[in-house]
Design an enzyme around this catalytic site. Structure first.
Site: not given
Length: 635
Positions: A282, A359, A387
């Site tokens: 990354k 979540e 969610r």
């Protein structure tokens, strides 16, 4: 003209030499850095997928072959390779390119949702659809980061994909050890093993070279080679995918374009579901990103809880509460720094849990902590609590558990667009029995209401606040029940309008009141503090005004305004109510001010509409008076 400027679509990539592809990758990185440092955007993730995206578009034929990103913030390179170089400078600007795939922008974009862990389910359905339609020459490609594999939905999809043996589906795990921050959990540790060791190959090499020289070494080697699956169980991560019945390829260097391309061609031609495991870095190619230990410049500007932001005010108060309340613990879903919990984690490292992009698990785990005698504070973005609605309803509220959910970035969030606006929580949380919802208007009220929330012991609470800088603090001039009165009608003006503004909308109400006073309209501005349940003192106040106005930074349907209207109807109050909020539609991207202007949620727009409503009310009063029988009082 650069090589990149000559790329009008994926077909232009297929004739480039390896040297040209290397040059193209450099040009892409330069443009990514130049643009995102000016417009903002997800820089680190896109720097890490340059070669991978080039290889995907050289092997597959988009849009005939469908490419699904999980999540779409890593799609900038894809945008550049599909004809959007000239528009790239408008990235995340109002009216410009979005920060995620957009069906309105290109036929090469399919899935716009920026919520994680969904790509494999989309891809599973697409591949099945093409099989049912007899389109055996189409392949579906899903790019999923290792962070998204912490979400349970991805594993539900893998379970089903494994059973679809002839689905033409290529799953690419972009494994860089990061979601937003370092990827959390046992799966992450399992995948990390392959980034640092080649134990499996070393063991087999040792067996082959050493035992084959010993007496009976050949037969012994053959026996051991026959049980290599057992060795792989101990030493290699691919076994978890192969045990599901999914062909595993890798791991390979995700920055070696030729190697990735060759692997993709083999995966494409296999004829069934294949998982390709690529290792990437990354932020590759930009020292400022590679050396950033927080999130590899996941987003520019940084999404952390900066001083003066709502997130930072919350985070600071959590540290204070933690000192007073040893039973308070914190949970986050891969958002430790952005939500402001980094400070709490630094002071109380054993009392914070980062569950990854999960979540649903976060909320039910919080329920378990509450059952065990703690008061969990779950800090997530507003858009992501959607969610976990079932878990909030059935796992927390049904059991009347003391769990506080802190919703950062509630309301209009700005340039991240439709899937990131936090405009749903104020409605869905109204549905939850026993739920209490707090909406602070300023920094002082964040601390005040957060403390009140964690003091609730017989059910769940929500504290919601927007993204960005906190405005100036405004003190109450009076109390109305437990609500704050911020403004009474100016001298000489009547009690025409009762304006009730949720959270920062109460401060906007003050600006509206100033404008209306210039038109001779008296306004009482009230901050309810808690938008559920609504203080019944509002009923008496409504009876003393000619019009009630409710303003919220949330979708109008089922939100705070609807709750105000219902309260007054239940008490047979016939004072008219006007509700203002966000239209129930997917809103565009742009700055917060630009989006609010677009939907008419500004002091100027509100003042005009309220003035018109008061005028209509006044005209109606005159008509009623003119129709009254002489000698009788007007109703």
């Amino acid at each position: 003209m650069t090589l990149l400027e000559r790329i009008n679509g994926p077909e232009d990539l297929k004739e480039l030499s390896q040297d040209q592809l290397t040059r193209l990758a450099g040009e892409i990185r330069d443009l990514l850095i130049e643009t995102t440092t000016r417009t903002g955007g997800h820089l680190g993730p896109n720097l890490g997928v340059v070669e991978l995206t080039i290889a995907i578009h050289r092997v597959f034929d988009s849009p005939k072959d469908r490419i699904v990103f999980d999540t779409g913030h890593q799609s900038y390179v894809h945008k550049l390779l599909t004809g959007r170089v000239a528009q790239f400078g408008t990235l995340k600007q109002y009216g410009g390119l979005t920060g995620y795939p957009s069906r309105a922008e290109s036929e090469h974009d399919l899935v716009e949702n920026s919520h994680a862990s969904t790509s494999l389910s989309y891809a599973d359905g697409l591949a099945k659809a093409y099989k049912l339609r007899g389109e055996s020459d189409r392949t579906v490609v899903a790019i999923i980061g290792d962070g998204a594999l912490t979400g349970g939905m991805a594993w539900e999809a893998l379970n089903n994909i494994a059973a679809a043996k002839d689905s033409r589906l290529v799953m690419i795990v972009n494994d860089n050890g990061w979601s937003y921050q370092p990827t959390i959990g046992g799966l992450a540790e399992h995948l990390a093993a392959i980034r640092v060791t080649q134990r499996y190959e070393n063991v087999l090499d040792y067996i082959k070279t050493t035992l084959s020289r010993a007496p009976l070494g050949g037969p012994l080697y053959g026996t051991l080679h026959g049980i290599k699956k057992g060795i792989k169980d101990v030493l290699q991560p691919q076994v978890m995918f192969e045990d599901l019945g999914i062909k595993y390829v890798g791991p390979i260097d995700g920055h070696d374009e030729r190697m990735v391309e060759n692997a993709l061609r083999r995966a494409r031609d296999f004829g069934g579901p294949v998982l390709l495991h690529v290792i990437t870095r990354k932020g590759l190619g930009y020292p400022e990103a590679e050396q950033n230990t927080d999130d590899r410049l996941h987003q520019v500007p940084a999404a952390g809880a900066l001083p003066g932001t709502w997130s930072r005010v919350f985070g600071d108060e959590m540290v204070t509460i933690g000192a007073r309340r040893p039973d308070v613990v914190a949970i986050t879903a891969a958002m430790l720094n952005p939500t402001g919990l980094a400070q709490f984690a630094h002071v109380y490292p054993s009392r914070v849990y980062d569950v990854g992009i999960a979540e649903q698990h976060a909320i039910t785990s919080a329920a378990g902590l509450a059952m065990g005698g703690f008061h969990p504070v779950v800090a997530i973005y507003s858009t992501f609590v959607n969610r976990a609605f079932d878990q909030t309803l059935m796992d927390v509220a049904l059991h009347k558990l003391p769990v506080t959910i802190v919703l950062d970035r509630a309301g209009v969030t700005g340039p991240d667009g439709a899937s990131h606006h936090g405009m749903w929580d104020g409605s869905i949380m109204q549905l939850v029995p026993g739920m209490k919802i707090a909406a602070p208007r300023d920094a002082k009220r964040v601390a005040e209401l957060l403390n009140e929330a964690v003091d609730v012991s017989d059910g769940p609470t929500v504290v919601r606040f927007p993204k960005g800088k906190v405005g100036g603090e405004v003190e109450a001039v009076a109390k109305l029940g437990d609500m704050d009165v911020l403004r009474s009608p100016a001298a000489g003006l009547g009690a025409d309008v009762l304006l009730v503004g949720a959270g920062p909308m109460a401060l906007m109400g003050l600006e509206v009141a100033d404008r209306l006073a210039g038109h001779g309209i008296g306004v009482t501005v009230v901050d309810p503090r808690w938008t559920k349940p609504i203080d019944e003192a509002l009923v008496g106040a409504a009876l003393q005004h000619r019009l009630v106005v409710a303003v919220e930074d949330n979708g109008r349907v089922g939100g705070f305004g609807d709750a105000v209207s219902r309260l007054l109807r239940d008490h047979d109050v016939d004072v008219p109510v006007k509700t203002f909020g966000l239209p129930q539609e997917f809103l565009c991207h742009g700055t917060r001010d630009e989006v609010l202007e677009e939907v008419g949620l500004t002091p100027q727009h509100l003042a005009r509409q309220i003035t018109e409503a008061v005028a209509r009310r006044s005209a109606g009063d005159v008509r009623e008076a003119s129709q009254t029988v002489p000698g009788e009082a007007a109703p």
